[in-house]
Design an enzyme around this catalytic site. Sequence first.
Site, PDB file in Angstrom:
ATOM      1  N   SER A  54       0.832  -1.203   0.000  1.00 15.66           N
ATOM      2  CA  SER A  54       0.000   0.000   0.000  1.00 15.66           C
ATOM      3  C   SER A  54       0.867   1.254   0.000  1.00 15.66           C
ATOM      4  O   SER A  54       1.625   1.510   0.941  1.00 15.66           O
ATOM      5  CB  SER A  54      -0.908   0.002   1.227  1.00 15.66           C
ATOM      6  OG  SER A  54      -1.438   1.298   1.389  1.00 15.66           O
ATOM      7  N   HIS A  67      -0.927  -1.108  -4.376  1.00 15.11           N
ATOM      8  CA  HIS A  67      -2.250  -0.789  -3.839  1.00 15.11           C
ATOM      9  C   HIS A  67      -2.304   0.712  -3.563  1.00 15.11           C
ATOM     10  O   HIS A  67      -1.477   1.245  -2.815  1.00 15.11           O
ATOM     11  CB  HIS A  67      -2.461  -1.594  -2.552  1.00 15.11           C
ATOM     12  CG  HIS A  67      -3.809  -1.468  -1.926  1.00 15.11           C
ATOM     13  ND1 HIS A  67      -4.898  -2.215  -2.331  1.00 15.11           N
ATOM     14  CD2 HIS A  67      -4.254  -0.686  -0.921  1.00 15.11           C
ATOM     15  CE1 HIS A  67      -5.949  -1.911  -1.582  1.00 15.11           C
ATOM     16  NE2 HIS A  67      -5.590  -0.960  -0.732  1.00 15.11           N
ATOM     17  N   ASP A 120      -4.510   3.793  -2.130  1.00 18.85           N
ATOM     18  CA  ASP A 120      -5.648   4.090  -1.260  1.00 18.85           C
ATOM     19  C   ASP A 120      -6.141   5.515  -1.482  1.00 18.85           C
ATOM     20  O   ASP A 120      -5.504   6.474  -1.045  1.00 18.85           O
ATOM     21  CB  ASP A 120      -5.234   3.911   0.205  1.00 18.85           C
ATOM     22  CG  ASP A 120      -5.078   2.447   0.578  1.00 18.85           C
ATOM     23  OD1 ASP A 120      -6.045   1.683   0.392  1.00 18.85           O
ATOM     24  OD2 ASP A 120      -3.990   2.064   1.039  1.00 18.85           O
ATOM     25  N   MET A 163      -8.770   8.329  -0.579  1.00 17.92           N
ATOM     26  CA  MET A 163      -9.689   8.672   0.529  1.00 17.92           C
ATOM     27  C   MET A 163     -10.173  10.107   0.354  1.00 17.92           C
ATOM     28  O   MET A 163      -9.386  10.993   0.007  1.00 17.92           O
ATOM     29  CB  MET A 163      -8.962   8.536   1.864  1.00 17.92           C
ATOM     30  CG  MET A 163      -8.370   7.153   2.089  1.00 17.92           C
ATOM     31  SD  MET A 163      -7.708   6.989   3.757  1.00 17.92           S
ATOM     32  CE  MET A 163      -6.891   5.394   3.641  1.00 17.92           C
ATOM     33  N   HIS A 175      -7.963   1.384  -4.611  1.00 18.91           N
ATOM     34  CA  HIS A 175      -8.980   1.167  -3.572  1.00 18.91           C
ATOM     35  C   HIS A 175      -9.663   2.500  -3.303  1.00 18.91           C
ATOM     36  O   HIS A 175      -9.079   3.397  -2.694  1.00 18.91           O
ATOM     37  CB  HIS A 175      -8.263   0.621  -2.326  1.00 18.91           C
ATOM     38  CG  HIS A 175      -9.153   0.333  -1.177  1.00 18.91           C
ATOM     39  ND1 HIS A 175      -8.673   0.011   0.077  1.00 18.91           N
ATOM     40  CD2 HIS A 175     -10.518   0.289  -1.068  1.00 18.91           C
ATOM     41  CE1 HIS A 175      -9.683  -0.202   0.902  1.00 18.91           C
ATOM     42  NE2 HIS A 175     -10.812  -0.031   0.238  1.00 18.91           N
ATOM     43  N   MET A 200     -11.924   4.670  -1.401  1.00 15.15           N
ATOM     44  CA  MET A 200     -12.664   4.892  -0.154  1.00 15.15           C
ATOM     45  C   MET A 200     -13.308   6.274  -0.263  1.00 15.15           C
ATOM     46  O   MET A 200     -12.933   7.228   0.430  1.00 15.15           O
ATOM     47  CB  MET A 200     -11.715   4.781   1.041  1.00 15.15           C
ATOM     48  CG  MET A 200     -11.354   3.331   1.352  1.00 15.15           C
ATOM     49  SD  MET A 200      -9.856   3.139   2.314  1.00 15.15           S
ATOM     50  CE  MET A 200      -8.649   3.260   1.000  1.00 15.15           C
ATOM     51  N   MET A 246     -12.049  -5.956   4.177  1.00 11.80           N
ATOM     52  CA  MET A 246     -11.311  -5.045   5.059  1.00 11.80           C
ATOM     53  C   MET A 246     -11.119  -5.724   6.408  1.00 11.80           C
ATOM     54  O   MET A 246     -12.094  -6.122   7.060  1.00 11.80           O
ATOM     55  CB  MET A 246     -12.088  -3.740   5.273  1.00 11.80           C
ATOM     56  CG  MET A 246     -12.105  -2.757   4.120  1.00 11.80           C
ATOM     57  SD  MET A 246     -10.507  -2.224   3.474  1.00 11.80           S
ATOM     58  CE  MET A 246      -9.682  -1.598   4.938  1.00 11.80           C
ATOM     59  N   GLY A 304      -9.301   3.874   6.568  1.00  8.16           N
ATOM     60  CA  GLY A 304      -8.962   5.257   6.894  1.00  8.16           C
ATOM     61  C   GLY A 304      -7.481   5.473   7.153  1.00  8.16           C
ATOM     62  O   GLY A 304      -6.942   6.510   6.793  1.00  8.16           O
ATOM     63  N   PHE A 305      -6.844   4.490   7.758  1.00  7.15           N
ATOM     64  CA  PHE A 305      -5.444   4.686   8.146  1.00  7.15           C
ATOM     65  C   PHE A 305      -4.677   3.375   8.034  1.00  7.15           C
ATOM     66  O   PHE A 305      -5.242   2.305   8.247  1.00  7.15           O
ATOM     67  CB  PHE A 305      -5.358   5.189   9.592  1.00  7.15           C
ATOM     68  CG  PHE A 305      -6.124   6.462   9.807  1.00  7.15           C
ATOM     69  CD1 PHE A 305      -5.556   7.694   9.518  1.00  7.15           C
ATOM     70  CD2 PHE A 305      -7.451   6.423  10.248  1.00  7.15           C
ATOM     71  CE1 PHE A 305      -6.285   8.868   9.683  1.00  7.15           C
ATOM     72  CE2 PHE A 305      -8.182   7.591  10.421  1.00  7.15           C
ATOM     73  CZ  PHE A 305      -7.604   8.823  10.136  1.00  7.15           C
ATOM     74  N   GLY A 328      -1.461   1.033   9.541  1.00  6.60           N
ATOM     75  CA  GLY A 328      -0.877   0.816  10.861  1.00  6.60           C
ATOM     76  C   GLY A 328      -1.866   0.424  11.943  1.00  6.60           C
ATOM     77  O   GLY A 328      -1.531   0.450  13.130  1.00  6.60           O
ATOM     78  N   ASP A 376      -7.219  -6.583   3.270  1.00 12.19           N
ATOM     79  CA  ASP A 376      -6.567  -5.283   3.444  1.00 12.19           C
ATOM     80  C   ASP A 376      -6.668  -4.815   4.892  1.00 12.19           C
ATOM     81  O   ASP A 376      -7.769  -4.593   5.400  1.00 12.19           O
ATOM     82  CB  ASP A 376      -7.251  -4.270   2.503  1.00 12.19           C
ATOM     83  CG  ASP A 376      -6.561  -2.920   2.477  1.00 12.19           C
ATOM     84  OD1 ASP A 376      -5.489  -2.781   3.085  1.00 12.19           O
ATOM     85  OD2 ASP A 376      -7.113  -2.013   1.826  1.00 12.19           O
ATOM     86  N   GLY A 377      -5.496  -4.672   5.521  1.00 16.24           N
ATOM     87  CA  GLY A 377      -5.436  -4.106   6.864  1.00 16.24           C
ATOM     88  C   GLY A 377      -4.763  -5.020   7.866  1.00 16.24           C
ATOM     89  O   GLY A 377      -5.260  -6.115   8.151  1.00 16.24           O
ATOM     90  N   GLY A 378      -3.620  -4.599   8.347  1.00 12.83           N
ATOM     91  CA  GLY A 378      -2.951  -5.341   9.418  1.00 12.83           C
ATOM     92  C   GLY A 378      -2.322  -6.655   8.994  1.00 12.83           C
ATOM     93  O   GLY A 378      -1.999  -7.480   9.853  1.00 12.83           O
ATOM     94  N   GLY A 424       0.766  -2.338   4.173  1.00 18.28           N
ATOM     95  CA  GLY A 424       1.325  -0.985   4.236  1.00 18.28           C
ATOM     96  C   GLY A 424       2.456  -0.931   5.236  1.00 18.28           C
ATOM     97  O   GLY A 424       3.634  -1.103   4.901  1.00 18.28           O
ATOM     98  N   SER A 425       2.095  -0.725   6.511  1.00 17.80           N
ATOM     99  CA  SER A 425       3.110  -0.513   7.549  1.00 17.80           C
ATOM    100  C   SER A 425       4.022  -1.726   7.748  1.00 17.80           C
ATOM    101  O   SER A 425       5.215  -1.559   7.996  1.00 17.80           O
ATOM    102  CB  SER A 425       2.417  -0.155   8.866  1.00 17.80           C
ATOM    103  OG  SER A 425       1.432  -1.109   9.178  1.00 17.80           O
TER     104      SER A 425
HETATM  105  C1  DX5 Z   1      -6.715   1.344   5.159  1.00 18.09           C
HETATM  106  C2  DX5 Z   1      -6.153   1.091   3.789  1.00 18.09           C
HETATM  107  C3  DX5 Z   1      -5.094   0.072   3.759  1.00 18.09           C
HETATM  108  C4  DX5 Z   1      -3.859   0.422   4.585  1.00 18.09           C
HETATM  109  C5  DX5 Z   1      -3.124  -0.824   4.911  1.00 18.09           C
HETATM  110  O1  DX5 Z   1      -7.813   2.169   5.067  1.00 18.09           O
HETATM  111  O2  DX5 Z   1      -7.183   0.676   2.903  1.00 18.09           O
HETATM  112  O3  DX5 Z   1      -4.735  -0.263   2.434  1.00 18.09           O
HETATM  113  O4  DX5 Z   1      -3.015   1.321   3.928  1.00 18.09           O
HETATM  114  O5  DX5 Z   1      -2.127  -0.524   5.832  1.00 18.09           O
HETATM  115  P1  DX5 Z   1      -1.641  -1.581   6.916  1.00 18.09           P
HETATM  116  O6  DX5 Z   1      -1.107  -2.767   6.172  1.00 18.09           O
HETATM  117  O7  DX5 Z   1      -0.589  -0.827   7.672  1.00 18.09           O
HETATM  118  O8  DX5 Z   1      -2.835  -1.940   7.756  1.00 18.09           O
HETATM  119 ZN    ZN Z   2      -6.597  -0.212   0.966  1.00 13.74          ZN
END
Ligand code: DX5
Ligand code: ZN
Length: 233
Positions: free
Chosen positions: A6, A31, A33, A35, A64, A66, A135, A140-141, A143, A174-176, A196-197
């Site tokens: 991401s 990916h 994002d 927003m 993606h 959002m 999801m 939204g974020f 990490g 997607d996420g964590g 992402g993180s």
């Molecule tokens: C969250 C995003 C994700 C996010 C993933 O709203 O859609 O794509 O960047 O980041 P990590 O992998 O750090 O959860």
């Molecule tokens: Zn995403």
Amino acid sequence: MILSPSLLSANFAELGRELQDLEKAGLGWLHLDVMDGAFVPNITFGPPLIKSLRGQSGLFFDVHLMIEEPARYIEAFVAAGSDLLVVHAEADRHLQRTLSAIRAHHVKAGLAFNPGTDLGMLRWLAQDLDLVLIMSVNPGFSGQQFIPASVEKIRACRALLDSLDCSQVVIEVDGGACPENAAELVQAGADLLVSGSAFFAYPPYATRLAAFQTACTGLGRHSPAETWKPRKQ
Ligand code: DX5
Ligand code: ZN
């Protein structure tokens, strides 16, 4: 398993170089994002940034959205160079029309579900999409912490798609995601993991990609997404 890093966690002051480093490290996907500060409490970027990155990258652009009422922007995101457009089930009242409109542009169509949204509508939409995005955090974020119930949701999604004769539909999570939970996600039915993180904070990227891949060795299926290629611009 395909890894889709991401961009949100990349170094925004050096995006061109980041994309080159990803390609050199053997990544095939990116990916992105988007927003809008309305659907989610954060604002990122839109078509102009994607277009400028498209000019310098051969990665598959997994976009993606959002954003509220994404149908308003499909043409702009197609023109910017998206290869896959994912819209949210919660953001659009006319999903069948929106997904069909994306496909009419020869772009892959995806449907994303927030952690609290039921998958039931897939019964009526599975024929109209190429990918489901589960999801595993609230959008939204980056990490944020992975929501454990997502594993069961991935399993339920795979079972539902198979029961509808739609096994070709790809599941993205997607996420964590991280090397520590990647095996569990792939075993539950994920084809694609966004990170992402847990990716960008651990260079070199080739080594980090290998950590995800090693965790999933021998698991998962040959995904239809492995044949998806970036569109000719
Ligand atoms: C969250 C995003 C994700 C996010 C993933 O709203 O859609 O794509 O960047 O980041 P990590 O992998 O750090 O959860
Ligand atoms: Zn995403």
